[in-house]
Design a protein around this motif. Structure first.
Motif, PDB file in Angstrom:
ATOM      1  N   ASP A  35      38.577  36.968  41.445  1.00  0.00           N
ATOM      2  CA  ASP A  35      38.499  37.294  39.936  1.00  0.00           C
ATOM      3  C   ASP A  35      37.295  37.416  38.713  1.00  0.00           C
ATOM      4  OD1 ASP A  35      41.420  37.743  39.361  1.00  0.00           O
ATOM      5  OD2 ASP A  35      42.174  36.043  38.572  1.00  0.00           O
ATOM      6  N   LEU A  93      42.100  40.079  42.568  1.00  0.00           N
ATOM      7  CA  LEU A  93      42.136  40.528  41.422  1.00  0.00           C
ATOM      8  C   LEU A  93      43.634  40.298  41.198  1.00  0.00           C
ATOM      9  CD1 LEU A  93      41.355  44.094  40.844  1.00  0.00           C
ATOM     10  CD2 LEU A  93      39.873  41.876  40.987  1.00  0.00           C
ATOM     11  N   THR A  94      43.592  38.592  40.002  1.00  0.00           N
ATOM     12  CA  THR A  94      44.912  37.935  40.263  1.00  0.00           C
ATOM     13  C   THR A  94      45.762  38.822  39.615  1.00  0.00           C
ATOM     14  OG1 THR A  94      44.137  36.609  38.416  1.00  0.00           O
ATOM     15  CG2 THR A  94      44.137  35.584  40.935  1.00  0.00           C
ATOM     16  N   HIS A  95      45.560  39.302  38.131  1.00  0.00           N
ATOM     17  CA  HIS A  95      45.848  40.413  37.429  1.00  0.00           C
ATOM     18  C   HIS A  95      44.414  41.623  36.732  1.00  0.00           C
ATOM     19  CE1 HIS A  95      44.831  36.535  34.768  1.00  0.00           C
ATOM     20  NE2 HIS A  95      45.278  37.754  33.655  1.00  0.00           N
ATOM     21  N   TYR A  96      45.652  42.341  35.650  1.00  0.00           N
ATOM     22  CA  TYR A  96      44.530  43.684  35.930  1.00  0.00           C
ATOM     23  C   TYR A  96      43.471  43.002  34.230  1.00  0.00           C
ATOM     24  CZ  TYR A  96      47.453  44.813  31.671  1.00  0.00           C
ATOM     25  OH  TYR A  96      48.228  44.435  30.283  1.00  0.00           O
ATOM     26  N   THR A 122      38.647  41.030  35.549  1.00  0.00           N
ATOM     27  CA  THR A 122      37.742  42.078  36.833  1.00  0.00           C
ATOM     28  C   THR A 122      36.755  42.388  36.286  1.00  0.00           C
ATOM     29  OG1 THR A 122      39.810  43.559  35.220  1.00  0.00           O
ATOM     30  CG2 THR A 122      40.142  42.393  37.364  1.00  0.00           C
ATOM     31  N   SER A 177      44.848  44.535  44.369  1.00  0.00           N
ATOM     32  CA  SER A 177      45.261  43.849  43.868  1.00  0.00           C
ATOM     33  C   SER A 177      47.191  44.029  44.235  1.00  0.00           C
ATOM     34  CB  SER A 177      45.433  44.481  42.520  1.00  0.00           C
ATOM     35  OG  SER A 177      45.548  46.017  42.225  1.00  0.00           O
ATOM     36  N   ASP A 216      49.861  45.316  38.538  1.00  0.00           N
ATOM     37  CA  ASP A 216      49.140  45.765  37.951  1.00  0.00           C
ATOM     38  C   ASP A 216      47.599  46.662  38.100  1.00  0.00           C
ATOM     39  OD1 ASP A 216      50.351  43.464  36.249  1.00  0.00           O
ATOM     40  OD2 ASP A 216      48.621  42.147  36.591  1.00  0.00           O
ATOM     41  N   GLY A 217      47.584  46.818  39.328  1.00  0.00           N
ATOM     42  CA  GLY A 217      46.892  48.002  40.116  1.00  0.00           C
ATOM     43  C   GLY A 217      46.806  49.147  39.125  1.00  0.00           C
ATOM     44  N   VAL A 226      41.739  50.583  43.671  1.00  0.00           N
ATOM     45  CA  VAL A 226      42.150  49.888  44.235  1.00  0.00           C
ATOM     46  C   VAL A 226      42.218  49.853  45.709  1.00  0.00           C
ATOM     47  CG1 VAL A 226      43.970  47.421  45.025  1.00  0.00           C
ATOM     48  CG2 VAL A 226      42.980  48.110  42.439  1.00  0.00           C
ATOM     49  N   TYR A 229      47.461  47.835  48.061  1.00  0.00           N
ATOM     50  CA  TYR A 229      47.992  46.265  47.208  1.00  0.00           C
ATOM     51  C   TYR A 229      49.065  45.602  48.218  1.00  0.00           C
ATOM     52  CZ  TYR A 229      48.017  50.612  43.350  1.00  0.00           C
ATOM     53  OH  TYR A 229      47.511  51.885  42.574  1.00  0.00           O
TER      54      TYR A 229
END
Ligand SMILES: [Fe+2]
Length: 206
Positions: free
Chosen positions: A29, A53-56, A61, A78, A82-83, A90, A93
């Motif tokens: 993150d 990345l835990t989320h977008y 990010t 990711s 979310d990627g 990314v 995944y």
């Protein structure tokens, strides 16, 4: 401990997961100004392998491409869901319970939808869990943003987070609690969102 917690921006945490034996590191993150994170990495002579990345959301990010430019061989990781929402590509995944090595350190990913559809948590060597905006100290992530789901968050907390071992150290994505991290056992006993026994109780949490 192979996890370094670094405060960036207002109350965001970025993390470095690293292996001193093999000199490898992953950043989790990166956002706002990642100089602190990059300084930590160079102070320990680490080779950057991954940005995870835990989320977008941009506050988790936004410094990704700056770091990729400085370290072109780094791989961005990711969830697929979310990627696909990110404005950059990314490299690969991860799915539920996929594993990845950073040197000798083992990472296991779990899909934890609720805050976003493709949010992930990262279990590090069965000692720590990086929870992004899924679980905070004393609370959970908000569910009213696009892709968020209150029901899904309850399910994630009940089925994915609560069964995990008490000894895991919870490292959240924001410094919202009365301490920057805590063991999961304490959170199971004190975090109102983990104490809710059913969806109705969960819905009444202020
Ligand atoms: Fe978020």
């Amino acid at each position: 401990m192979v996890v370094e917690q670094l405060k960036v921006g207002f109350d965001n945490f970025s993390y470095v997961i690293y292996c001193l034996k093999k000199n490898e590191a992953a950043i989790v993150d990166p956002s706002y100004d990642s100089s602190k994170v990059l300084n930590f990495i160079s102070s320990k002579d680490l080779i950057l392998k991954y940005i995870i990345l835990t989320h977008y959301h941009s506050d988790h990010t936004s410094d990704t491409l700056r770091i990729k430019k400085l370290h072109p061989s780094i791989k961005i990781v990711s969830s697929k869901c979310d990627g696909e929402k990110l404005v950059f590509n990314v490299d690969f995944y991860v799915s539920d319970y996929d594993e990845l090595k950073v040197g000798d350190v083992n990472l296991k990913f779990i899909l934890t939808p609720g805050h976003t559809k493709g949010g992930i948590c990262i279990i590090v060597d069965n000692e720590a869990i990086l929870t992004g905006d899924t679980l905070f100290i004393g609370d959970c992530g908000r569910t009213d943003l696009p892709g968020g789901s209150f029901k899904q968050m309850f399910k994630t907390l009940q089925e994915k987070i609560k069964p995990l071992p008490d000894n895991l150290i919870v490292f959240p994505g924001h410094d919202y609690g009365n301490k920057p991290f805590d063991i999961l056992g304490n959170q199971k006993r004190t975090n109102k969102t983990l104490l809710a026994r059913n969806l109705e109780e969960f819905s009444k949490i202020p």
